[in-house]
Design an enzyme around this catalytic site. Structure first.
Site, PDB file in Angstrom:
ATOM      1  N   GLY A  31     163.344  33.455 -29.161  1.00  0.00           N
ATOM      2  CA  GLY A  31     161.962  33.779 -29.533  1.00  0.00           C
ATOM      3  C   GLY A  31     161.828  35.044 -30.353  1.00  0.00           C
ATOM      4  O   GLY A  31     161.180  35.068 -31.393  1.00  0.00           O
ATOM      5  N   GLY A  32     162.447  36.133 -29.883  1.00  0.00           N
ATOM      6  CA  GLY A  32     162.355  37.348 -30.665  1.00  0.00           C
ATOM      7  C   GLY A  32     162.441  38.626 -29.860  1.00  0.00           C
ATOM      8  O   GLY A  32     162.805  38.620 -28.688  1.00  0.00           O
TER       9      GLY A  32
ATOM     10  N   HIS B 235     162.737  30.484 -16.374  1.00  0.00           N
ATOM     11  CA  HIS B 235     161.992  30.131 -17.584  1.00  0.00           C
ATOM     12  C   HIS B 235     161.343  28.783 -17.354  1.00  0.00           C
ATOM     13  O   HIS B 235     161.994  27.842 -16.903  1.00  0.00           O
ATOM     14  CB  HIS B 235     162.914  30.076 -18.809  1.00  0.00           C
ATOM     15  CG  HIS B 235     162.151  30.152 -20.087  1.00  0.00           C
ATOM     16  ND1 HIS B 235     161.388  29.112 -20.545  1.00  0.00           N
ATOM     17  CD2 HIS B 235     161.991  31.159 -20.980  1.00  0.00           C
ATOM     18  CE1 HIS B 235     160.800  29.475 -21.672  1.00  0.00           C
ATOM     19  NE2 HIS B 235     161.144  30.711 -21.955  1.00  0.00           N
TER      20      HIS B 235
ATOM     21  N   HIS C 282     166.725  32.227 -15.683  1.00  0.00           N
ATOM     22  CA  HIS C 282     166.771  32.722 -17.062  1.00  0.00           C
ATOM     23  C   HIS C 282     167.099  34.198 -17.170  1.00  0.00           C
ATOM     24  O   HIS C 282     167.938  34.597 -17.953  1.00  0.00           O
ATOM     25  CB  HIS C 282     165.394  32.449 -17.678  1.00  0.00           C
ATOM     26  CG  HIS C 282     165.302  32.774 -19.134  1.00  0.00           C
ATOM     27  ND1 HIS C 282     166.133  32.210 -20.073  1.00  0.00           N
ATOM     28  CD2 HIS C 282     164.466  33.593 -19.821  1.00  0.00           C
ATOM     29  CE1 HIS C 282     165.813  32.665 -21.276  1.00  0.00           C
ATOM     30  NE2 HIS C 282     164.817  33.516 -21.153  1.00  0.00           N
TER      31      HIS C 282
ATOM     32  N   ARG D 176     155.185  33.990 -16.974  1.00  0.00           N
ATOM     33  CA  ARG D 176     156.192  32.934 -16.812  1.00  0.00           C
ATOM     34  C   ARG D 176     156.293  32.386 -15.392  1.00  0.00           C
ATOM     35  O   ARG D 176     156.501  31.189 -15.200  1.00  0.00           O
ATOM     36  CB  ARG D 176     157.568  33.479 -17.194  1.00  0.00           C
ATOM     37  CG  ARG D 176     157.720  33.541 -18.656  1.00  0.00           C
ATOM     38  CD  ARG D 176     159.098  33.930 -19.047  1.00  0.00           C
ATOM     39  NE  ARG D 176     159.123  33.929 -20.501  1.00  0.00           N
ATOM     40  CZ  ARG D 176     160.117  34.353 -21.228  1.00  0.00           C
ATOM     41  NH1 ARG D 176     161.194  34.834 -20.643  1.00  0.00           N
ATOM     42  NH2 ARG D 176     160.066  34.322 -22.530  1.00  0.00           N
TER      43      ARG D 176
ATOM     44  N   ALA E 217     179.692  43.045 -24.818  1.00  0.00           N
ATOM     45  CA  ALA E 217     179.447  43.219 -26.252  1.00  0.00           C
ATOM     46  C   ALA E 217     178.152  42.545 -26.688  1.00  0.00           C
ATOM     47  O   ALA E 217     178.045  42.020 -27.787  1.00  0.00           O
ATOM     48  CB  ALA E 217     180.624  42.665 -27.047  1.00  0.00           C
ATOM     49  N   GLY E 218     177.159  42.557 -25.799  1.00  0.00           N
ATOM     50  CA  GLY E 218     175.827  42.087 -26.184  1.00  0.00           C
ATOM     51  C   GLY E 218     175.065  43.244 -26.819  1.00  0.00           C
ATOM     52  O   GLY E 218     175.649  44.265 -27.237  1.00  0.00           O
TER      53      GLY E 218
ATOM     54  N   LEU F 290     165.554  42.075 -25.116  1.00  0.00           N
ATOM     55  CA  LEU F 290     166.373  42.516 -26.253  1.00  0.00           C
ATOM     56  C   LEU F 290     166.040  43.975 -26.557  1.00  0.00           C
ATOM     57  O   LEU F 290     166.924  44.803 -26.807  1.00  0.00           O
ATOM     58  CB  LEU F 290     166.096  41.652 -27.484  1.00  0.00           C
ATOM     59  CG  LEU F 290     166.705  40.240 -27.486  1.00  0.00           C
ATOM     60  CD1 LEU F 290     166.221  39.456 -28.692  1.00  0.00           C
ATOM     61  CD2 LEU F 290     168.230  40.291 -27.469  1.00  0.00           C
TER      62      LEU F 290
ATOM     63  N   ARG G 197     159.499  40.155 -16.031  1.00  0.00           N
ATOM     64  CA  ARG G 197     159.679  40.677 -17.390  1.00  0.00           C
ATOM     65  C   ARG G 197     158.634  40.120 -18.346  1.00  0.00           C
ATOM     66  O   ARG G 197     158.344  38.921 -18.337  1.00  0.00           O
ATOM     67  CB  ARG G 197     161.068  40.254 -17.868  1.00  0.00           C
ATOM     68  CG  ARG G 197     161.350  40.517 -19.321  1.00  0.00           C
ATOM     69  CD  ARG G 197     162.689  39.933 -19.690  1.00  0.00           C
ATOM     70  NE  ARG G 197     162.635  38.496 -19.736  1.00  0.00           N
ATOM     71  CZ  ARG G 197     163.040  37.758 -20.771  1.00  0.00           C
ATOM     72  NH1 ARG G 197     163.557  38.337 -21.836  1.00  0.00           N
ATOM     73  NH2 ARG G 197     162.973  36.445 -20.743  1.00  0.00           N
TER      74      ARG G 197
ATOM     75  N   GLU H 294     153.702  35.878 -27.604  1.00  0.00           N
ATOM     76  CA  GLU H 294     154.238  35.102 -26.487  1.00  0.00           C
ATOM     77  C   GLU H 294     153.410  35.402 -25.250  1.00  0.00           C
ATOM     78  O   GLU H 294     152.533  36.259 -25.270  1.00  0.00           O
ATOM     79  CB  GLU H 294     155.720  35.434 -26.257  1.00  0.00           C
ATOM     80  CG  GLU H 294     156.611  34.936 -27.379  1.00  0.00           C
ATOM     81  CD  GLU H 294     158.092  35.107 -27.119  1.00  0.00           C
ATOM     82  OE1 GLU H 294     158.852  34.239 -27.521  1.00  0.00           O
ATOM     83  OE2 GLU H 294     158.491  36.124 -26.519  1.00  0.00           O
TER      84      GLU H 294
HETATM   85  C1  LIG Z   1     168.656  31.102 -23.985  1.00  0.00           C
HETATM   86  C2  LIG Z   1     168.137  32.517 -23.914  1.00  0.00           C
HETATM   87  C3  LIG Z   1     167.063  32.907 -24.703  1.00  0.00           C
HETATM   88  C4  LIG Z   1     166.577  34.213 -24.639  1.00  0.00           C
HETATM   89  N1  LIG Z   1     165.562  34.583 -25.477  1.00  0.00           N
HETATM   90  C5  LIG Z   1     165.169  35.890 -25.486  1.00  0.00           C
HETATM   91  C6  LIG Z   1     164.214  36.349 -26.438  1.00  0.00           C
HETATM   92  O1  LIG Z   1     163.739  35.590 -27.273  1.00  0.00           O
HETATM   93  N2  LIG Z   1     163.863  37.661 -26.400  1.00  0.00           N
HETATM   94  C7  LIG Z   1     164.382  38.546 -25.484  1.00  0.00           C
HETATM   95  O2  LIG Z   1     164.017  39.722 -25.493  1.00  0.00           O
HETATM   96  N3  LIG Z   1     165.297  38.128 -24.587  1.00  0.00           N
HETATM   97  C8  LIG Z   1     165.714  36.836 -24.576  1.00  0.00           C
HETATM   98  N4  LIG Z   1     166.654  36.442 -23.686  1.00  0.00           N
HETATM   99  C9  LIG Z   1     167.250  37.444 -22.788  1.00  0.00           C
HETATM  100  C10 LIG Z   1     168.183  38.352 -23.572  1.00  0.00           C
HETATM  101  O3  LIG Z   1     168.922  37.581 -24.482  1.00  0.00           O
HETATM  102  C11 LIG Z   1     169.134  39.093 -22.657  1.00  0.00           C
HETATM  103  O4  LIG Z   1     168.468  39.634 -21.578  1.00  0.00           O
HETATM  104  C12 LIG Z   1     169.836  40.212 -23.403  1.00  0.00           C
HETATM  105  O5  LIG Z   1     170.382  39.721 -24.593  1.00  0.00           O
HETATM  106  C13 LIG Z   1     170.895  40.838 -22.534  1.00  0.00           C
HETATM  107  O6  LIG Z   1     171.689  41.685 -23.334  1.00  0.00           O
HETATM  108  P1  LIG Z   1     172.893  42.468 -22.675  1.00  0.00           P
HETATM  109  O7  LIG Z   1     173.543  43.227 -23.760  1.00  0.00           O
HETATM  110  O8  LIG Z   1     172.427  43.195 -21.485  1.00  0.00           O
HETATM  111  O9  LIG Z   1     173.857  41.310 -22.123  1.00  0.00           O
HETATM  112  P2  LIG Z   1     174.532  40.075 -22.867  1.00  0.00           P
HETATM  113  O10 LIG Z   1     173.997  39.858 -24.212  1.00  0.00           O
HETATM  114  O11 LIG Z   1     174.483  38.913 -21.939  1.00  0.00           O
HETATM  115  O12 LIG Z   1     176.043  40.534 -23.021  1.00  0.00           O
HETATM  116  C14 LIG Z   1     176.882  40.613 -21.908  1.00  0.00           C
HETATM  117  C15 LIG Z   1     178.285  40.844 -22.375  1.00  0.00           C
HETATM  118  O13 LIG Z   1     179.096  41.183 -21.260  1.00  0.00           O
HETATM  119  C16 LIG Z   1     180.297  40.441 -21.308  1.00  0.00           C
HETATM  120  N5  LIG Z   1     180.831  40.344 -19.951  1.00  0.00           N
HETATM  121  C17 LIG Z   1     180.243  39.845 -18.844  1.00  0.00           C
HETATM  122  N6  LIG Z   1     181.061  39.998 -17.790  1.00  0.00           N
HETATM  123  C18 LIG Z   1     182.176  40.599 -18.244  1.00  0.00           C
HETATM  124  C19 LIG Z   1     183.386  41.011 -17.650  1.00  0.00           C
HETATM  125  N7  LIG Z   1     183.660  40.828 -16.348  1.00  0.00           N
HETATM  126  N8  LIG Z   1     184.316  41.593 -18.433  1.00  0.00           N
HETATM  127  C20 LIG Z   1     184.115  41.772 -19.765  1.00  0.00           C
HETATM  128  N9  LIG Z   1     182.979  41.414 -20.377  1.00  0.00           N
HETATM  129  C21 LIG Z   1     182.034  40.838 -19.621  1.00  0.00           C
HETATM  130  C22 LIG Z   1     179.899  39.133 -21.935  1.00  0.00           C
HETATM  131  O14 LIG Z   1     181.019  38.459 -22.416  1.00  0.00           O
HETATM  132  C23 LIG Z   1     178.966  39.648 -23.016  1.00  0.00           C
HETATM  133  O15 LIG Z   1     179.710  40.125 -24.113  1.00  0.00           O
HETATM  134  C24 LIG Z   1     167.161  35.137 -23.739  1.00  0.00           C
HETATM  135  C25 LIG Z   1     168.238  34.741 -22.944  1.00  0.00           C
HETATM  136  C26 LIG Z   1     168.734  33.456 -23.029  1.00  0.00           C
HETATM  137  C27 LIG Z   1     169.894  33.056 -22.175  1.00  0.00           C
END
Ligand SMILES: Cc1cc2nc3c(=O)[nH]c(=O)nc-3n(C[C@H](O)[C@H](O)[C@H](O)COP(=O)(O)OP(=O)(O)OC[C@H]3O[C@@H](n4cnc5c(N)ncnc54)[C@H](O)[C@@H]3O)c2cc1C
Length: 513
Positions: free
Chosen positions: A46-47, A227, A330, A273, A11-12, A371, A365, A111
């Site tokens: 960051g954004g 990172h 990271h 990076r 749910a990201g 994001l 990346r 950035e």
């Molecule tokens: C501290 C930090 C700062 C960052 N800053 C930036 C930024 O400024 N800009 C940028 O572009 N990116 C940034 N990133 C990277 C970016 O946040 C991620 O790459 C991106 O949000 C990933 O999105 P996603 O939807 O793929 O996964 P996620 O947002 O990680 O969501 C994954 C989801 O899957 C669920 N999940 C995992 N395994 C299971 C399972 N077995 N069963 C059920 N659910 C599961 C989790 O609970 C979660 O809901 C940052 C990352 C971090 C950690």
């Protein structure tokens, strides 16, 4: 057994972006391991990078993305990312995402390795949380979406080569089977495979491990972005100190108080990076490395409220103190191999976001492109799933390899086992690699395989998934006898002749152009 039209694991930003569109044609079940707001997305500071200034801006964004990826960016996928980005971000604005503004205009920061200021941010340094909140608000208002918290997907169901659902472990330890017309892996990254990471506890690479076990191809797993500037104080969490700090003028200084980046890259603190992370590691041999903003004339508390609040707990202040930093794992550039439409190599299975490898990031990346990737490819994969999905029969053949039988390992023993794996990965398959370290990691991995945690608790499932992910990283890193992007080999410091992607499928490693 339950039946839905679409099962979305995660749910990201990627999972929610897809679910919102899938709900137009059927019932969508979105599962997440913890609370809805607990994801890498919610921690993004960051954004989000987006070229909203017309064609030239888009072309430059593509150029920067290609350059950061060090020869391995899939140009077609990257073009989709930068071209569709503005439309998707406009949608976020319509759904109420409150990006920061000045005099009514969206604020933009810069950035590392970006040629322009194109990063939108929210609440200073809490961009991810703002995006997650607005997507969740939107998703909650759609009756066809069911959001299920504290639910861990365990394995994919595969019938006649097609993915038809998954087994899920609920918060009470009960196992349920869900069948779906199509399954989306949006389960995020795997930072927890390393002892030092900026990622939250949910980032254990589950989707990648599940897909690999089911026979899907996985690509570019050796490319883990470290990172450069995670907070480095004994006993404190490896909190991310966003690249935007350097974007706003922060220097990096060594233990002698000298700026050192001019010895490593002409872009200084805003170099790619991997270059900055290696430079900090080298300089850090002789003592701590610091972020220094004492010369920056800005209200840093207002610009970075989240970071400032975190540092205050340690009696530190941006602009007044030197802030100790060290690299941490990271972002995973690799993942489940997909085409530009989000299809994996298994029919019925799709992937988007950090769990997927579309090739938009290549070997490294570009900051704040992830994001955007989740947002754009989440939407795109939903269109593919709608076009291709079909009703499934009712038989069940559970792959079930993660639900390993046998006696159950105690939770304390599982934690010890996971710690050993993560420390081994950090030491021998981390930022600076060579054959001796990687072979050592491989032997350690095989030894750990003998005591692999058993049972069906969430941590046992995660331990087995981390083991799969670690194996994929070690094998791919050993096979890549060159340095490229985030993968640096002391014994092969140069690029190889031809840029190739690594692919792991059913135990076999290959390299393809
Ligand atoms: C501290 C930090 C700062 C960052 N800053 C930036 C930024 O400024 N800009 C940028 O572009 N990116 C940034 N990133 C990277 C970016 O946040 C991620 O790459 C991106 O949000 C990933 O999105 P996603 O939807 O793929 O996964 P996620 O947002 O990680 O969501 C994954 C989801 O899957 C669920 N999940 C995992 N395994 C299971 C399972 N077995 N069963 C059920 N659910 C599961 C989790 O609970 C979660 O809901 C940052 C990352 C971090 C950690």
């Amino acid at each position: 057994m339950e039946r839905v039209d679409f099962l979305v694991i995660g749910a990201g930003i990627a999972g929610l972006s897809a679910a919102i569109r899938l709900a137009a044609v059927g019932k969508v079940l979105v599962v997440t391991k913890e609370e809805l707001a607990e994801s890498n997305t919610a921690y993004a500071q960051g954004g989000i990078a987006v070229a909203m200034g017309g064609d030239e801006d888009v072309a430059l964004h593509l150029k920067d993305t290609m350059a950061a990826g060090d020869g391995l960016v899939n140009r077609e996928a990257a073009a989709v990312l930068v071209e569709q980005g503005p439309r998707r971000v406009e949608e976020l604005l319509e759904w109420g995402t409150g990006f920061d503004r000045e005099n009514g205009e969206l604020m933009r920061t810069r950035e590392g390795a970006h040629s322009r200021s194109r990063i939108l941010h929210a609440n200073g340094d809490a961009t991810g949380r703002e995006i997650a909140v607005s997507l969740l608000r939107h998703a909650r208002a759609i009756p066809a979406i069911e959001l299920m918290e504290w639910t861990t997907s365990v394995d994919l169901l595969v019938e006649d080569g097609r993915v038809v659902g998954a087994t899920l472990l609920d918060g009470e330890g009960g196992l349920r089977v869900v069948r779906a017309r199509a399954v989306l892996l949006a389960s995020g990254g795997a930072g927890q495979v390393y002892s030092d990471t900026t990622n939250p506890a949910v980032a254990t690479g589950d989707g990648i491990a599940m897909a690999y076990r089911a026979g899907a191809a996985v690509s570019d797993m050796e490319f883990y972005q470290f990172h450069p500037t995670a907070f480095a104080m004994k006993g404190a969490p490896r909190f991310l100190l966003s690249e935007a700090l350097r974007g706003e003028g922060a220097y990096l200084v060594n233990a002698k108080g000298e700026r050192f980046m001019e010895r490593y890259h002409p872009l200084l603190e805003l170099a790619p990076r991997d270059v900055v992370a290696r430079a900090i590691t080298m300089e850090g041999i002789d003592g701590p490395v610091y972020l220094d903003m004492r010369h920056v004339q800005k209200d840093l508390k207002a610009r970075f409220p989240g970071i400032s609040a975190f540092l205050a707990k340690y009696r530190l202040e941006l602009g007044r103190d030197l802030i100790p930093v060290r690299p941490a794992a990271h972002y995973l550039m690799g993942g489940v191999k997909t085409d530009v439409h989000g299809r994996t190599s298994l029919p019925g299975l799709y992937a988007a976001g950090e769990a997927a490898c579309t090739g938009v990031h290549g070997a490294n990346r570009l900051a704040s492109n992830s994001l955007l990737e989740g947002l754009v490819f989440g939407a795109l994969v939903a269109e593919t799933m709608i076009a291709e999905s079909r009703d499934q029969g009712s038989g069940i053949r559970d792959q079930g390899s993660a639900s390993s039988p046998g006696s159950v390992t105690s939770e304390a023993a599982i934690e010890k086992w996971i710690k050993e794996l993560r420390e081994m990965m950090w030491k021998d398959a981390g930022l600076l690699r060579d054959v001796a370290g990687l072979e050592r990691a491989k032997r350690g991995w095989m030894t750990l395989a003998r005591t692999i945690p058993r049972g069906l608790s969430r941590r046992a499932v995660e331990a087995r998934n981390l083991h799969v992910v670690a194996g994929l990283i070690i094998e791919s890193a050993l096979g890549r006898k060159e340095s490229r992007g985030a993968h640096f080999r002391n014994d092969f410091p140069q690029h190889g002749k031809v840029a190739k992607h690594s692919v792991m499928e059913r135990g076999k490693l290959s390299f393809v152009a």
